[in-house]
Design a protein around this motif. Structure first.
Motif: not given
Length: 158
Positions: A55, A106-108, A110-115
């Motif tokens: 990240w 991956t996109g998935r 990257e989605e985890l990054r916010e959490r």
């Protein structure tokens, strides 16, 4: 029997006097403190560290990832494979050097990054440490790591 004057002496053979053991115990406790937060994300602590590097830096080679995490290839490779199986990272052969692989989120992933961004604050709250104390500890530990690495290098060369 250890004489009283040897108690709490860094040169004593007592377990509680060993700096290495204090660091080991602290590391295990910190990893345990992270566990509930990372369980919610579906990742382990070592996987979290890999994702933090990705990240922060974007796509990196396996060698760069290992260097950033102070881990060898044999340790990093299984981590990458598990994250790849979970759909969080992708591994691609380098176009410049076919022996090398680049790793990216991956996109998935990257989605985890916010959490995952909530984890450091939650950990501070759970451990009741303030940012100043964390900064001081981090600085001291980095100095210790540098000194220990110099000592290890010096020992290896002799």
């Amino acid at each position: 029997m250890i004489e009283q004057e040897d108690a709490h002496n860094p040169g004593s053979p007592r377990l509680d006097d060993q700096l290495c053991f204090a660091l080991y115990a602290a590391q295990r406790a910190m990893t345990a403190a992270y566990r509930p937060f990372l369980d919610e994300l579906g990742i382990t602590y070592p996987q979290y560290l890999v994702l933090l590097v990705l990240w922060e830096r974007g796509e990196v080679t396996v060698k760069e990832l290992g260097t950033a995490l102070c881990l060898d290839y044999g340790t990093v490779s299984p981590l990458i494979k598990r994250l790849e199986s979970a759909g969080l990272v992708r591994r691609e052969r380098s176009t410049r050097d076919e022996r090398s692989f680049s790793i990216g989120v991956t996109g998935r992933g990257e989605e985890l990054r916010e959490r995952a961004a909530l984890v450091p604050g939650a950990l501070l709250a759970a451990t009741e440490l303030n940012e100043g104390a964390v900064a001081r500890l981090r600085g001291e530990l980095r100095q210790l790591a540098e000194r220990a690495q110099v000592a290890a290098d010096r020992t290896r060369l002799t």
